[in-house]
Enzyme design. Structure first.
Site, PDB file in Angstrom:
ATOM      1  CE1 TYR A 130      -2.927  -3.177   0.644  1.00 56.12           C
ATOM      2  CE2 TYR A 130      -4.428  -1.468   1.358  1.00 56.12           C
ATOM      3  CZ  TYR A 130      -4.198  -2.771   0.959  1.00 56.12           C
ATOM      4  OH  TYR A 130      -5.237  -3.658   0.874  1.00 56.12           O
ATOM      5  CE  LYS A 161       2.223 -18.107   1.444  1.00 60.44           C
ATOM      6  NZ  LYS A 161       1.420 -19.315   1.755  1.00 60.44           N
ATOM      7  CG  ASP A 167      -1.707 -19.795   3.139  1.00 62.62           C
ATOM      8  OD1 ASP A 167      -0.903 -19.304   3.946  1.00 62.62           O
ATOM      9  OD2 ASP A 167      -1.399 -20.738   2.395  1.00 62.62           O
ATOM     10  CG  ASP A 217      -7.553  -3.886   3.330  1.00 60.39           C
ATOM     11  OD1 ASP A 217      -8.632  -3.744   3.927  1.00 60.39           O
ATOM     12  OD2 ASP A 217      -7.332  -3.395   2.214  1.00 60.39           O
TER      13      ASP A 217
END
Length: 259
Positions: free
Chosen positions: A41, A89, A122, A146
């Site tokens: 972002y 991740k 995930d 988000d």
């Protein structure tokens, strides 16, 4: 953009179930603490070959991660929370999320009174749907925060009931998670709950705890009663008994006055 300009680095998005809203799990109470100024972002992107390939740079810094994770632990300590989970991740993004995870672990060591664990994003998405009660405060990079905060709002009734707060050094801005919806302007249709509960977060931040509780209790009472609520809080979205934004807000005001 204003979040970067004002350096509002911590975005707090609580998700709590409310009586009167049908959900898959009762008593969900999860807070997403989302880094607010960097990651994808940051907007560092360019065309490699116009119309064919584009590139975006993912920015994760020690400073950004440390202050975000420290905020999450301080929030947990101040609000009697038991656990902070770092979401990442790092198994694939070994440098960017690897840095996020290693810094999170360093900060966690300074808070022995608060439990700490980490989850790959995930897997986190699956687990928060299956077992939300095992989680408490989620400390997330910008993009993951988000996405997961919207997922958590889905567990408690949707974006219409999801408040938010943005914190920086000596400054704070309060707004619902859903942002603006220009297509609904002037229609007296949308659910005011998220906006009002964002005001509750502001009142608590200002130390007006009694006022905050009165407003929150009134919101919960109106939703639990199920009469003066907008279409998205009815069992069927075409329910003719649904009221408008103003009417639901008026019912909440009346409940405050009666408390």
């Amino acid at each position: 953009v204003y979040k970067r300009q004002l350096d509002l680095y911590a975005n707090v998005r609580p998700a709590r179930t409310m009586r009167g809203i049908p959900v898959c799990h009762d008593n969900v109470d999860v807070v997403v603490v989302r880094e607010n100024t960097e990651d994808l972002y940051a907007g560092i992107e360019h065309d490699v070959i116009p119309g064919v390939a584009a590139e975006s740079i993912r920015l994760i810094t020690r400073k950004g991660t440390e202050r975000l994770v420290r905020f999450a632990f301080e929030y947990a300590r101040t609000n009697d929370r038991r656990l902070v989970t770092a979401v990442h991740k790092a198994n694939i993004l070994k440098l960017t999320d690897g840095l996020f995870l290693s810094v999170a672990r360093e900060v966690a060591a300074e808070y022995p009174d608060i439990e700490f664990n980490d989850r790959i994003v995930d897997n986190m998405a699956m687990q928060i749907v299956q077992r939300p009660h095992e989680y408490d405060v989620l400390a997330c990079p910008n993009l993951f925060g988000d996405i997961l905060s919207d997922l958590c709002s889905g567990l408690v009734g949707g974006l219409g009931v999801a408040p938010g707060a943005n914190f920086g050094q000596g400054m704070a801005v309060f707004e619902p998670v859903h942002g603006s919806a220009p297509k609904y302007t002037g229609q007296n249709k949308v659910n005011p709950t998220a906006t009002i509960l964002s005001g509750v977060l502001m009142l608590r931040h200002l130390g007006e705890k009694e006022a905050a509780q009165r407003v929150e209790d009134a919101v919960r009472a109106v939703i639990a009663a199920g009469d003066a609520v907008t279409y998205d809080l009815k069992p069927a979205r075409d329910d003719p008994t649904a009221v408008g934004t103003q009417e639901m807000a008026d019912a909440i005001v009346e409940a405050i006055q009666a408390s």
